[in-house]
Scaffold this motif. Sequence first.
Motif, PDB file in Angstrom:
ATOM      1  N   VAL A   7      -2.203 109.022  52.919  1.00  0.00           N
ATOM      2  CA  VAL A   7      -2.048 108.033  53.989  1.00  0.00           C
ATOM      3  C   VAL A   7      -1.165 106.893  53.487  1.00  0.00           C
ATOM      4  O   VAL A   7      -1.309 106.424  52.359  1.00  0.00           O
ATOM      5  CB  VAL A   7      -3.426 107.472  54.414  1.00  0.00           C
ATOM      6  CG1 VAL A   7      -3.275 106.474  55.553  1.00  0.00           C
ATOM      7  CG2 VAL A   7      -4.334 108.618  54.817  1.00  0.00           C
ATOM      8  N   LEU A   8      -0.240 106.447  54.321  1.00  0.00           N
ATOM      9  CA  LEU A   8       0.633 105.347  53.953  1.00  0.00           C
ATOM     10  C   LEU A   8      -0.180 104.071  53.759  1.00  0.00           C
ATOM     11  O   LEU A   8      -1.163 103.819  54.471  1.00  0.00           O
ATOM     12  CB  LEU A   8       1.688 105.120  55.028  1.00  0.00           C
ATOM     13  CG  LEU A   8       2.737 106.223  55.195  1.00  0.00           C
ATOM     14  CD1 LEU A   8       3.603 105.936  56.419  1.00  0.00           C
ATOM     15  CD2 LEU A   8       3.606 106.309  53.937  1.00  0.00           C
ATOM     16  N   PRO A   9       0.209 103.207  52.819  1.00  0.00           N
ATOM     17  CA  PRO A   9      -0.523 101.954  52.578  1.00  0.00           C
ATOM     18  C   PRO A   9      -0.685 101.110  53.843  1.00  0.00           C
ATOM     19  O   PRO A   9      -1.753 100.544  54.086  1.00  0.00           O
ATOM     20  CB  PRO A   9       0.333 101.247  51.528  1.00  0.00           C
ATOM     21  CG  PRO A   9       1.010 102.363  50.787  1.00  0.00           C
ATOM     22  CD  PRO A   9       1.302 103.397  51.828  1.00  0.00           C
ATOM     23  N   TRP A  10       0.368 101.026  54.651  1.00  0.00           N
ATOM     24  CA  TRP A  10       0.283 100.226  55.879  1.00  0.00           C
ATOM     25  C   TRP A  10      -0.754 100.807  56.833  1.00  0.00           C
ATOM     26  O   TRP A  10      -1.478 100.054  57.511  1.00  0.00           O
ATOM     27  CB  TRP A  10       1.642 100.164  56.573  1.00  0.00           C
ATOM     28  CG  TRP A  10       2.506  99.064  56.050  1.00  0.00           C
ATOM     29  CD1 TRP A  10       3.612  99.192  55.261  1.00  0.00           C
ATOM     30  CD2 TRP A  10       2.327  97.662  56.253  1.00  0.00           C
ATOM     31  NE1 TRP A  10       4.138  97.964  54.951  1.00  0.00           N
ATOM     32  CE2 TRP A  10       3.364  96.999  55.553  1.00  0.00           C
ATOM     33  CE3 TRP A  10       1.391  96.892  56.931  1.00  0.00           C
ATOM     34  CZ2 TRP A  10       3.492  95.613  55.526  1.00  0.00           C
ATOM     35  CZ3 TRP A  10       1.523  95.511  56.914  1.00  0.00           C
ATOM     36  CH2 TRP A  10       2.553  94.891  56.219  1.00  0.00           C
ATOM     37  N   ALA A  40      -8.048  97.024  49.236  1.00  0.00           N
ATOM     38  CA  ALA A  40      -7.691  96.364  47.971  1.00  0.00           C
ATOM     39  C   ALA A  40      -6.875  97.277  47.065  1.00  0.00           C
ATOM     40  O   ALA A  40      -6.002  96.817  46.314  1.00  0.00           O
ATOM     41  CB  ALA A  40      -8.960  95.918  47.258  1.00  0.00           C
ATOM     42  N   ALA A  41      -7.107  98.579  47.148  1.00  0.00           N
ATOM     43  CA  ALA A  41      -6.403  99.540  46.284  1.00  0.00           C
ATOM     44  C   ALA A  41      -4.923  99.633  46.608  1.00  0.00           C
ATOM     45  O   ALA A  41      -4.116 100.044  45.756  1.00  0.00           O
ATOM     46  CB  ALA A  41      -7.057 100.916  46.394  1.00  0.00           C
ATOM     47  N   VAL A  42      -4.528  99.276  47.846  1.00  0.00           N
ATOM     48  CA  VAL A  42      -3.117  99.368  48.227  1.00  0.00           C
ATOM     49  C   VAL A  42      -2.511  97.974  48.472  1.00  0.00           C
ATOM     50  O   VAL A  42      -1.415  97.864  49.001  1.00  0.00           O
ATOM     51  CB  VAL A  42      -2.944 100.232  49.501  1.00  0.00           C
ATOM     52  CG1 VAL A  42      -3.425 101.650  49.241  1.00  0.00           C
ATOM     53  CG2 VAL A  42      -3.670  99.630  50.691  1.00  0.00           C
ATOM     54  N   ILE A  46       1.890  96.475  50.005  1.00  0.00           N
ATOM     55  CA  ILE A  46       2.211  96.005  51.351  1.00  0.00           C
ATOM     56  C   ILE A  46       2.626  94.546  51.301  1.00  0.00           C
ATOM     57  O   ILE A  46       2.511  93.883  50.265  1.00  0.00           O
ATOM     58  CB  ILE A  46       1.013  96.175  52.312  1.00  0.00           C
ATOM     59  CG1 ILE A  46      -0.203  95.421  51.786  1.00  0.00           C
ATOM     60  CG2 ILE A  46       0.674  97.649  52.485  1.00  0.00           C
ATOM     61  CD1 ILE A  46      -1.375  95.434  52.724  1.00  0.00           C
ATOM     62  N   ASP A  47       3.089  94.043  52.437  1.00  0.00           N
ATOM     63  CA  ASP A  47       3.591  92.677  52.510  1.00  0.00           C
ATOM     64  C   ASP A  47       2.532  91.649  52.143  1.00  0.00           C
ATOM     65  O   ASP A  47       2.807  90.666  51.489  1.00  0.00           O
ATOM     66  CB  ASP A  47       4.108  92.403  53.933  1.00  0.00           C
ATOM     67  CG  ASP A  47       4.623  90.996  54.084  1.00  0.00           C
ATOM     68  OD1 ASP A  47       3.847  90.154  54.582  1.00  0.00           O
ATOM     69  OD2 ASP A  47       5.766  90.728  53.682  1.00  0.00           O
ATOM     70  N   GLY A  48       1.323  91.849  52.589  1.00  0.00           N
ATOM     71  CA  GLY A  48       0.223  90.974  52.181  1.00  0.00           C
ATOM     72  C   GLY A  48      -0.344  90.084  53.260  1.00  0.00           C
ATOM     73  O   GLY A  48      -1.501  89.690  53.186  1.00  0.00           O
ATOM     74  N   LEU A  49       0.442  89.717  54.278  1.00  0.00           N
ATOM     75  CA  LEU A  49      -0.050  88.786  55.282  1.00  0.00           C
ATOM     76  C   LEU A  49      -1.187  89.400  56.108  1.00  0.00           C
ATOM     77  O   LEU A  49      -2.161  88.711  56.449  1.00  0.00           O
ATOM     78  CB  LEU A  49       1.088  88.347  56.209  1.00  0.00           C
ATOM     79  CG  LEU A  49       0.731  87.279  57.245  1.00  0.00           C
ATOM     80  CD1 LEU A  49       0.243  86.013  56.552  1.00  0.00           C
ATOM     81  CD2 LEU A  49       1.940  86.980  58.124  1.00  0.00           C
TER      82      LEU A  49
END
Length: 463
Positions: A7-10, A40-42, A46-49
């Motif tokens: 699965v993609l992080p997003w 938390a693992a990904v 990702i961008d973070g917001l």
Amino acid sequence: ILAADRVLPWAIEWAYFGGGLSLALMGRGGQVPELAARSAAVADQIDGLLRFPAAHGEILALTLTGQFAAAQRQAEEYLSLASSGRYVAWGLANILVGTVELARGRFTDAAGRLEQAIAALNVGDTADAISWSFPAYIVLGQAYAELGRIHEADGIITAAQARNGRHVAVFGPQLMMSQAWLAAARGETSRAVDLSRSAAECACESGQFGIEAVALHLATRFGDTTTATRLAELADICDGELVDIVARHAAAVAAVNGCGVASAAAEFERIGALPDAADAYARAAIAFTNAGDKRRSIECAAAAEALSARCDHTTSPALVEAAHPLPLTSREREVGSMVAAGLSSRQIAERLFVSVRTVEGHIYRASIKLDVTDRKGFAQAMGTTVHAERTTGVVRTWSDAEGWGVIDSDTTPGGAWTHVSNIAGSGHRSLTPRQHVTFEPEILVGRTQDGYRYRALDVRNVE
């Protein structure tokens, strides 16, 4: 999505956003930590917001299951992650911390933090922008109401209603609960109960059983004795020990079991739900008073007062009644609190949806019980105000638009709230900052007026 391979992080983050919030609201907060761990693992991919609004579900899950200390630690961890990042992230993280502070009774800290969060998130009127900040309006409205800052609570809740819509419909029951707190702060306890029950019904219809339990608990705190059966059912549905305690509390309130209510109060205090504990000790004091057990009544009233002080002197219908036991029915006490606040019989009738004649009947019967002969005597007998000798002061602030301001004097530390109706004279009445005046101080007992413990009556200019 989370059960799929590769699965993609997003996708994981969006699944956590929707799934975590849904599970928390449904009362299945015990399943949220697993989703939070996947997020938390990904996090570094990702961008973070998005992680900050997504974390709202995690914090709600912890608070709705009664894990307040863990919720505080986790919210502060998110705030530390945002402190060196973008301003929007900082605002979103402050909503998380403010939500926990409210649940733990740190109302002043929560109010200041949420005011800053709303300012930080004022980035437009789009549905996305509004949805980011909407929870802050709800929590801030409740914080203001519990501090007795009625005008500010009214303003922020009105602003929330203006932003309400399909994009934030999931928060509808919580907005109703904030409105219930405002009604309670105004002394409109029957309306507060009605709003709490409506919030519970709305939450139930949408499967938000965790929120339904909170709404029914709120109705219990405002004097509803019919919530125990449904709360017992919700205790079997919802994760964590909080709803179990809430259900036992409701059952004890319904049975007028002072020992049972006091036991629930001790449990609330143990898990860190201090406002709930203060309210429960007050309810226990009332039950013991009615049972003629003076010693236990005094003990519980003292515990309620001490916890109220730890919660920035929060107030509630139960806390006021425990501090000032009177031989009145709940409706007579409700009318009395409105009389003490200066409302006319017509205004009281409009708020309670009854006739003026009915209101006058309540006032008449209560006055006989209290051995008073007029409205002023009735208001004073309510035991919520004490009048002091006339003094002089200086106007600190005044708003013609809102019709109220604050006067400073040596005898009213922190300032005395006053309304345009309290200014002597006829025609247009107003005050000016730094204006010297005389007034009659009124000390508020067991409550505040917009956060102030004094009111200024019969305000006159110093010639």
